[in-house]
Write a protein that holds these residues in place. Structure first.
Motif, PDB file in Angstrom:
ATOM      1  N   LYS A  50       0.835  -1.212   0.000  1.00 51.31           N
ATOM      2  CA  LYS A  50       0.000   0.000   0.000  1.00 51.31           C
ATOM      3  C   LYS A  50       0.872   1.267   0.000  1.00 51.31           C
ATOM      4  O   LYS A  50       0.594   2.232  -0.720  1.00 51.31           O
ATOM      5  N   ALA A  51       1.942   1.224   0.821  1.00 49.10           N
ATOM      6  CA  ALA A  51       2.768   2.432   0.958  1.00 49.10           C
ATOM      7  C   ALA A  51       3.587   2.714  -0.296  1.00 49.10           C
ATOM      8  O   ALA A  51       3.805   3.866  -0.649  1.00 49.10           O
ATOM      9  N   TYR A  52       4.066   1.664  -0.967  1.00 49.61           N
ATOM     10  CA  TYR A  52       5.035   1.895  -2.056  1.00 49.61           C
ATOM     11  C   TYR A  52       4.575   1.364  -3.410  1.00 49.61           C
ATOM     12  O   TYR A  52       5.357   1.400  -4.371  1.00 49.61           O
ATOM     13  N   GLY A  53       3.335   0.866  -3.461  1.00 50.20           N
ATOM     14  CA  GLY A  53       2.760   0.455  -4.743  1.00 50.20           C
ATOM     15  C   GLY A  53       3.624  -0.513  -5.534  1.00 50.20           C
ATOM     16  O   GLY A  53       3.730  -0.384  -6.761  1.00 50.20           O
ATOM     17  N   GLY A  54       4.286  -1.424  -4.881  1.00 47.57           N
ATOM     18  CA  GLY A  54       5.081  -2.438  -5.584  1.00 47.57           C
ATOM     19  C   GLY A  54       6.534  -2.027  -5.807  1.00 47.57           C
ATOM     20  O   GLY A  54       7.371  -2.840  -6.195  1.00 47.57           O
ATOM     21  N   LYS A  55       6.876  -0.780  -5.501  1.00 49.42           N
ATOM     22  CA  LYS A  55       8.264  -0.322  -5.701  1.00 49.42           C
ATOM     23  C   LYS A  55       9.201  -0.967  -4.664  1.00 49.42           C
ATOM     24  O   LYS A  55      10.372  -1.208  -4.923  1.00 49.42           O
ATOM     25  N   LYS A  56       8.668  -1.227  -3.504  1.00 49.63           N
ATOM     26  CA  LYS A  56       9.443  -1.909  -2.475  1.00 49.63           C
ATOM     27  C   LYS A  56       8.698  -3.176  -2.075  1.00 49.63           C
ATOM     28  O   LYS A  56       7.468  -3.186  -2.031  1.00 49.63           O
ATOM     29  N   LYS A  57       9.470  -4.218  -1.749  1.00 51.94           N
ATOM     30  CA  LYS A  57       8.834  -5.474  -1.345  1.00 51.94           C
ATOM     31  C   LYS A  57       9.836  -6.305  -0.538  1.00 51.94           C
ATOM     32  O   LYS A  57      11.023  -6.360  -0.901  1.00 51.94           O
ATOM     33  N   ILE A  58       9.346  -6.934   0.516  1.00 55.22           N
ATOM     34  CA  ILE A  58      10.232  -7.802   1.310  1.00 55.22           C
ATOM     35  C   ILE A  58      10.262  -9.198   0.689  1.00 55.22           C
ATOM     36  O   ILE A  58       9.216  -9.757   0.366  1.00 55.22           O
ATOM     37  N   ASN A  59      11.467  -9.744   0.507  1.00 53.53           N
ATOM     38  CA  ASN A  59      11.586 -11.160   0.143  1.00 53.53           C
ATOM     39  C   ASN A  59      11.803 -11.946   1.425  1.00 53.53           C
ATOM     40  O   ASN A  59      12.889 -11.914   2.000  1.00 53.53           O
ATOM     41  N   TRP A  60      10.771 -12.625   1.878  1.00 59.53           N
ATOM     42  CA  TRP A  60      10.879 -13.406   3.113  1.00 59.53           C
ATOM     43  C   TRP A  60      11.625 -14.699   2.828  1.00 59.53           C
ATOM     44  O   TRP A  60      11.364 -15.350   1.811  1.00 59.53           O
ATOM     45  N   LEU A  61      12.518 -15.074   3.703  1.00 60.56           N
ATOM     46  CA  LEU A  61      13.306 -16.296   3.522  1.00 60.56           C
ATOM     47  C   LEU A  61      13.175 -17.141   4.790  1.00 60.56           C
ATOM     48  O   LEU A  61      13.706 -16.767   5.848  1.00 60.56           O
ATOM     49  N   GLU A  62      12.444 -18.248   4.681  1.00 54.39           N
ATOM     50  CA  GLU A  62      12.208 -19.032   5.895  1.00 54.39           C
ATOM     51  C   GLU A  62      13.461 -19.801   6.325  1.00 54.39           C
ATOM     52  O   GLU A  62      14.145 -20.404   5.496  1.00 54.39           O
ATOM     53  N   VAL A  63      13.758 -19.748   7.607  1.00 55.77           N
ATOM     54  CA  VAL A  63      14.849 -20.551   8.157  1.00 55.77           C
ATOM     55  C   VAL A  63      14.294 -21.441   9.266  1.00 55.77           C
ATOM     56  O   VAL A  63      13.297 -21.093   9.912  1.00 55.77           O
TER      57      VAL A  63
END
Ligand code: NAP
Length: 409
Positions: A50-63
């Protein structure tokens, strides 16, 4: 922001540099961990979108960590997990069972030590609707920076009847003519300048970056002059020498400004610990960023938490110059595991703090506002619904409510 291909956040004393697609390792944790972590991730992702409209995104990496890892790999903290966290310098962590038995390395302790996560940080802000013991809990908006590596937590102490205590007694008597009762246990309380000053810098920098109004050093320097008193003095030294353009001391406030805070400055003051513990209850509006050595920090973190009525909704972090770990203040609440009733707010608040440290404050604000809306509309999980006398939402339904609130903000 310049991209790096692995999405590694660069940490450092001057602040974090977060790429637009950072990789953030996470672990679901034990007990209620998987439900609340999944819920929090979905709300964090929605707020970033919502804040960045797809310009920023977290890549979650499960450990892998905790009970599942124990079953699968024979250890609650596999080497791969540790290596991944060290590589990315960060972890978003569901609560982990503290295992009984020997040979287990606690993720918290291992990371705190190997990554030197020297600041334990806990924001405490009242959320409308919680059942607080205060008359005016709306005044509570504090963030505690607790030093994490020094002070009596270094664990240097001996039972009264040990050979070590006897040696210390003999040394003190023969070298310094100090007598310690033979039935007294002995502990050592080291507080160092470098450790004090690095957390002071972090707390002041946070206050500057996040427009906070004051920083208060909590100490018992009137009694412990060369440990807690020195903590206070060394903190003032950093404040006045390195941040003189950003802060004013209480002394300057009255001697130079007639008690009127000058525009754009942050008040830097100190309070004796016992006074502070009563003042956060009687005058919570006077306290904002609180900086404390380890033991005081331990006390004041929970005391602040109690002011808002429910420490189950608090998140926090352990942060150093090379990395950070974000988690809820509570544990695995095993009796609620798998029942879709647990409150994900603690780990969500940890996520909000993580976004703030990443510099993604717009996304953090969306989370904060969505939670406020939920409380106002009495959309809550059962732990809070029982005080409000309303029907409870399940963990998943509460998360969906917050996702929708973020999207429609
Ligand atoms: P806990 O897990 O925090 O749970 C204590 C009580 O707090 C629960 O019975 C429940 O109270 C309430 N609660 C906590 N979180 C909740 C949530 N998200 N939603 C609803 N209610 C919640 O403490 P514990 O029972 O002492 O510890 C259990 C395990 O967690 C232990 O193995 C402990 O070592 C571990 N632990 C881990 C961490 C960590 O990973 N950082 C921290 C603390 C504890 P009611 O019974 O009143 O409903």
């Amino acid at each position: 922001m310049e991209e790096n291909k692995d999405g590694i956040i660069s940490f450092g004393k001057d602040g974090w540099k977060t790429p637009d697609n950072p990789t953030i390792p996470f672990t679901y944790g034990d007990g209620i961990g998987p439900e609340i972590t999944a819920a929090a991730k979905s709300i964090i992702d929605a707020s970033v979108e919502k804040a960045y409209g797809g310009k920023k995104k977290i890549n979650w990496l499960e450990v892998a960590a905790g009970e599942e890892a124990q079953k699968k790999y024979g250890t609650g903290l596999p080497d791969d997990t540790l290596e991944t966290i060290k590589k990315y310098g960060i972890i978003f962590k569901g609560p982990l069972t503290t295992p009984v038995g020997s040979g287990f390395r606690s993720l918290n302790v291992t990371l705190r030590v190997t990554m030197d996560l020297y600041a334990n940080i806990r924001p405490v802000k009242y959320i409308e609707g919680l059942d607080s013991p205060l008359k005016y809990p709306q005044k509570v908006d504090m963030i505690v920076f607790r030093e994490n590596t020094d002070d009596i937590y270094t664990g240097i102490e001996w039972p009264y009847n040990s050979a070590e205590a006897e040696k210390v007694r003999e040394f003190l008597k023969s070298s310094l003519d100090i007598t310690i009762d033979p039935d007294a246990g002995i502990g050592i309380k080291p507080i160092g300048k470098a450790k004090t000053q690095r957390i002071t810098r972090m707390a002041i920098k946070y206050a500057v970056d996040n427009n906070r109004k004051s920083i208060t050093v909590m100490h018992k320097g009137n009694i412990m002059k060369y440990t807690e008193g020195a903590f206070k003095d060394w903190a003032y030294e950093v404040a006045t020498k390195e941040f003189g353009d950003k802060i004013i001391t209480e002394e300057e406030l009255y001697s130079k400004h007639g008690g009127q805070m000058p525009e754009g400055k942050i008040l830097f003051n100190d309070r004796i610990a016992d006074n502070m513990l009563q003042q956060i209850i009687t005058k919570p509006e006077l306290y904002d960023v609180i900086l404390a050595p380890n033991l005081n920090g331990d006390y004041v973190s929970d005391a602040c938490g109690a002011l808002i009525g429910d420490i189950g909704v608090l998140g926090g972090a352990n942060i150093g110059d090379n990395g950070a770990m974000f988690e809820a203040a509570h544990g695995t609440a095993p009796k609620y595991a798998g029942k879709n009733v647990a409150n994900p707010m603690g780990i969500l608040k940890a996520g909000e703090l993580m976004l703030t440290f990443m510099g993604w404050t717009e996304a953090a604000d969306l989370i904060s506002k969505a939670v406020e809306k939920a409380m106002k509309e009495r959309k809550v999980t059962s732990d809070i619904a029982r005080f409000m006398g309303v029907d409870a939402l399940g963990t998943k339904e509460f998360a969906q409510y917050l996702v929708d609130a973020v999207k429609s903000a």
